[in-house]
Design a protein around this motif. Structure first.
Motif, PDB file in Angstrom:
ATOM      1  N   GLU A   2       0.813  -1.224   0.000  1.00  0.00           N
ATOM      2  CA  GLU A   2       0.000   0.000   0.000  1.00  0.00           C
ATOM      3  C   GLU A   2       0.843   1.270   0.000  1.00  0.00           C
ATOM      4  O   GLU A   2       0.408   2.307  -0.497  1.00  0.00           O
ATOM      5  CB  GLU A   2      -0.944  -0.014   1.206  1.00  0.00           C
ATOM      6  CG  GLU A   2      -1.964   1.107   1.151  1.00  0.00           C
ATOM      7  CD  GLU A   2      -3.297   0.710   1.769  1.00  0.00           C
ATOM      8  OE1 GLU A   2      -4.127   1.599   1.949  1.00  0.00           O
ATOM      9  OE2 GLU A   2      -3.492  -0.481   2.064  1.00  0.00           O
ATOM     10  N   VAL A   5       1.104   2.933  -3.397  1.00  0.00           N
ATOM     11  CA  VAL A   5      -0.080   3.365  -4.140  1.00  0.00           C
ATOM     12  C   VAL A   5      -0.042   4.856  -4.467  1.00  0.00           C
ATOM     13  O   VAL A   5      -0.223   5.251  -5.626  1.00  0.00           O
ATOM     14  CB  VAL A   5      -1.371   3.022  -3.363  1.00  0.00           C
ATOM     15  CG1 VAL A   5      -2.584   3.641  -4.058  1.00  0.00           C
ATOM     16  CG2 VAL A   5      -1.536   1.511  -3.266  1.00  0.00           C
ATOM     17  N   GLN A   6       0.191   5.709  -3.465  1.00  0.00           N
ATOM     18  CA  GLN A   6       0.134   7.152  -3.705  1.00  0.00           C
ATOM     19  C   GLN A   6       1.222   7.624  -4.681  1.00  0.00           C
ATOM     20  O   GLN A   6       0.919   8.400  -5.608  1.00  0.00           O
ATOM     21  CB  GLN A   6       0.222   7.925  -2.382  1.00  0.00           C
ATOM     22  CG  GLN A   6      -0.052   9.426  -2.507  1.00  0.00           C
ATOM     23  CD  GLN A   6      -1.414   9.745  -3.100  1.00  0.00           C
ATOM     24  OE1 GLN A   6      -2.372   8.997  -2.909  1.00  0.00           O
ATOM     25  NE2 GLN A   6      -1.498  10.838  -3.852  1.00  0.00           N
ATOM     26  N   ARG A   9       0.087   6.571  -8.091  1.00  0.00           N
ATOM     27  CA  ARG A   9      -1.060   7.378  -8.517  1.00  0.00           C
ATOM     28  C   ARG A   9      -0.613   8.744  -9.035  1.00  0.00           C
ATOM     29  O   ARG A   9      -1.091   9.221 -10.060  1.00  0.00           O
ATOM     30  CB  ARG A   9      -2.030   7.535  -7.341  1.00  0.00           C
ATOM     31  CG  ARG A   9      -3.304   8.279  -7.677  1.00  0.00           C
ATOM     32  CD  ARG A   9      -4.293   8.202  -6.520  1.00  0.00           C
ATOM     33  NE  ARG A   9      -5.564   8.820  -6.855  1.00  0.00           N
ATOM     34  CZ  ARG A   9      -6.690   8.628  -6.172  1.00  0.00           C
ATOM     35  NH1 ARG A   9      -6.700   7.829  -5.119  1.00  0.00           N
ATOM     36  NH2 ARG A   9      -7.800   9.225  -6.536  1.00  0.00           N
ATOM     37  N   SER A  34      -5.319  -3.906  -2.214  1.00  0.00           N
ATOM     38  CA  SER A  34      -5.606  -2.721  -1.416  1.00  0.00           C
ATOM     39  C   SER A  34      -6.762  -1.956  -2.042  1.00  0.00           C
ATOM     40  O   SER A  34      -6.794  -1.752  -3.261  1.00  0.00           O
ATOM     41  CB  SER A  34      -4.362  -1.823  -1.359  1.00  0.00           C
ATOM     42  OG  SER A  34      -4.691  -0.504  -1.044  1.00  0.00           O
ATOM     43  N   GLN A  35      -7.706  -1.500  -1.212  1.00  0.00           N
ATOM     44  CA  GLN A  35      -8.804  -0.689  -1.721  1.00  0.00           C
ATOM     45  C   GLN A  35      -8.284   0.623  -2.287  1.00  0.00           C
ATOM     46  O   GLN A  35      -8.811   1.145  -3.277  1.00  0.00           O
ATOM     47  CB  GLN A  35      -9.828  -0.415  -0.614  1.00  0.00           C
ATOM     48  CG  GLN A  35     -11.103   0.255  -1.105  1.00  0.00           C
ATOM     49  CD  GLN A  35     -11.892  -0.612  -2.079  1.00  0.00           C
ATOM     50  OE1 GLN A  35     -12.132  -1.784  -1.823  1.00  0.00           O
ATOM     51  NE2 GLN A  35     -12.276  -0.048  -3.217  1.00  0.00           N
ATOM     52  N   ALA A  36      -7.225   1.151  -1.680  1.00  0.00           N
ATOM     53  CA  ALA A  36      -6.636   2.402  -2.186  1.00  0.00           C
ATOM     54  C   ALA A  36      -6.114   2.226  -3.608  1.00  0.00           C
ATOM     55  O   ALA A  36      -6.229   3.127  -4.446  1.00  0.00           O
ATOM     56  CB  ALA A  36      -5.511   2.865  -1.256  1.00  0.00           C
ATOM     57  N   ALA A  37      -5.538   1.061  -3.901  1.00  0.00           N
ATOM     58  CA  ALA A  37      -5.032   0.792  -5.250  1.00  0.00           C
ATOM     59  C   ALA A  37      -6.183   0.725  -6.244  1.00  0.00           C
ATOM     60  O   ALA A  37      -6.105   1.282  -7.350  1.00  0.00           O
ATOM     61  CB  ALA A  37      -4.240  -0.509  -5.262  1.00  0.00           C
ATOM     62  N   ASP A  39      -9.136   2.128  -5.888  1.00  0.00           N
ATOM     63  CA  ASP A  39      -9.705   3.473  -5.998  1.00  0.00           C
ATOM     64  C   ASP A  39      -8.851   4.362  -6.903  1.00  0.00           C
ATOM     65  O   ASP A  39      -9.380   5.226  -7.616  1.00  0.00           O
ATOM     66  CB  ASP A  39      -9.836   4.106  -4.607  1.00  0.00           C
ATOM     67  CG  ASP A  39     -10.908   3.431  -3.763  1.00  0.00           C
ATOM     68  OD1 ASP A  39     -11.742   2.687  -4.334  1.00  0.00           O
ATOM     69  OD2 ASP A  39     -10.906   3.632  -2.531  1.00  0.00           O
ATOM     70  N   ALA A  40      -7.541   4.163  -6.877  1.00  0.00           N
ATOM     71  CA  ALA A  40      -6.651   4.918  -7.767  1.00  0.00           C
ATOM     72  C   ALA A  40      -6.955   4.588  -9.225  1.00  0.00           C
ATOM     73  O   ALA A  40      -6.933   5.473 -10.095  1.00  0.00           O
ATOM     74  CB  ALA A  40      -5.194   4.605  -7.442  1.00  0.00           C
ATOM     75  N   ASN A  73     -16.540   0.353  -7.531  1.00  0.00           N
ATOM     76  CA  ASN A  73     -17.219   1.646  -7.585  1.00  0.00           C
ATOM     77  C   ASN A  73     -18.089   1.681  -8.846  1.00  0.00           C
ATOM     78  O   ASN A  73     -17.656   2.114  -9.912  1.00  0.00           O
ATOM     79  CB  ASN A  73     -16.196   2.779  -7.599  1.00  0.00           C
ATOM     80  CG  ASN A  73     -16.832   4.148  -7.471  1.00  0.00           C
ATOM     81  OD1 ASN A  73     -17.998   4.332  -7.812  1.00  0.00           O
ATOM     82  ND2 ASN A  73     -16.065   5.109  -6.993  1.00  0.00           N
TER      83      ASN A  73
END
Length: 265
Positions: A2, A5-6, A9, A34-37, A39-40, A73
């Motif tokens: 994780e 990810v940022q 992104r 990862s949900q963050a990945a 969402d990216a 999503n």
């Protein structure tokens, strides 16, 4: 993991990062549980680069299979389908006013823009079906996709009927029109209505193509200006000569020189 990810992104939108590297970022994100990945990737569905958007679609499809626990999503997917449908409408009406009654001149490269637009529209259809497979049963979407690729009109009619019965709401309103077996003139009028445009001219089509993020499509439009000897675009051509994109820049230079269009014998 994780922590990556940022930075990934941010790099996806950084023009200083080589495009070849950015094209590989979606698949890299798809391998992170990862949900963050995820969402990216959903955020990147509206990326200005069509090739990156396509890689995002593929990455999301892989990620949903690999990590079924992550949340899809649906709203972002439906918004992406609508956005792609609108891109299709704009390309179709541009194609229609430029080529529906066009007689191909005996000039080298006269097929470039015609072919580039047709191929771009076909890619939009394919991307839309990939996205549909994320929110509708794949057992229904994939057979429809295969039937739409067929030259058999009966199979195509079956696929269109399947989509008609399956889709609903805004997605159906915008997407279904891409697959209808409708005469070009009627489709042109329908797309103008969906775009809320009263009319559309060949000059407006060229202007629209200059706004495309696809470098090949823009370059093909520039080439078409030279082929047809169209005037009034000199300022835009000179602006492209300062472009960082080699394809756009070199094509604009050739067209402004004007000696690349001698008829073939």
């Amino acid at each position: 993991g994780e922590a990556a990810v940022q930075p990934l992104r941010e790099s996806l939108y950084d023009s200083l990062v080589p495009r070849a590297a950015r094209l590989n970022i979606p698949r890299t994100l798809s391998q992170i549980d990862s949900q963050a990945a995820m969402d990216a990737l959903f955020a990147a569905l509206e990326h200005e680069d069509g090739s990156i958007r396509y890689q995002v679609f593929l990455a999301l499809e892989e990620m949903t299979r690999r990590f079924p626990n992550l949340h899809l999503n649906r709203a972002a997917i439906e918004a992406a389908i609508v956005s792609d449908s609108i891109r299709y409408y704009k390309k179709f009406v541009s194609w229609y006013v430029l080529f529906s009654d066009w007689q191909e001149p005996r000039l080298v490269g006269a097929w470039l823009l015609n072919q580039a637009l047709l191929e771009s529209m076909e890619r939009i259809k394919q991307r839309s079906l990939y996205l549909l497979s994320l929110i509708y049963p794949r057992t229904e979407i994939y057979p429809a996709f295969a039937a739409l690729q067929s030259n058999d009109p009966v199979k195509k009619a079956y696929a269109v009927e399947l989509l008609d019965n399956l889709l609903s709401g805004k997605v159906k309103r915008y997407l279904f029109s891409l697959f209808e077996d409708t005469p070009g003139a009627r489709q042109y009028q329908k797309f103008l209505g969906l775009l809320e445009w009263e009319s559309f001219s060949w000059r407006a089509a060229i202007d629209e193509l200059f706004r495309q993020e696809d470098a090949v499509l823009t370059a093909a439009a520039v080439w078409e200006i030279g082929l047809r000897g169209l005037t009034g675009f000199e300022e835009k051509l000179r602006a492209l000569m300062n472009s960082d994109d080699t394809i756009r820049k070199e094509t604009a230079e050739l067209v402004l020189l004007g000696d690349a269009f001698a008829p073939t014998r």
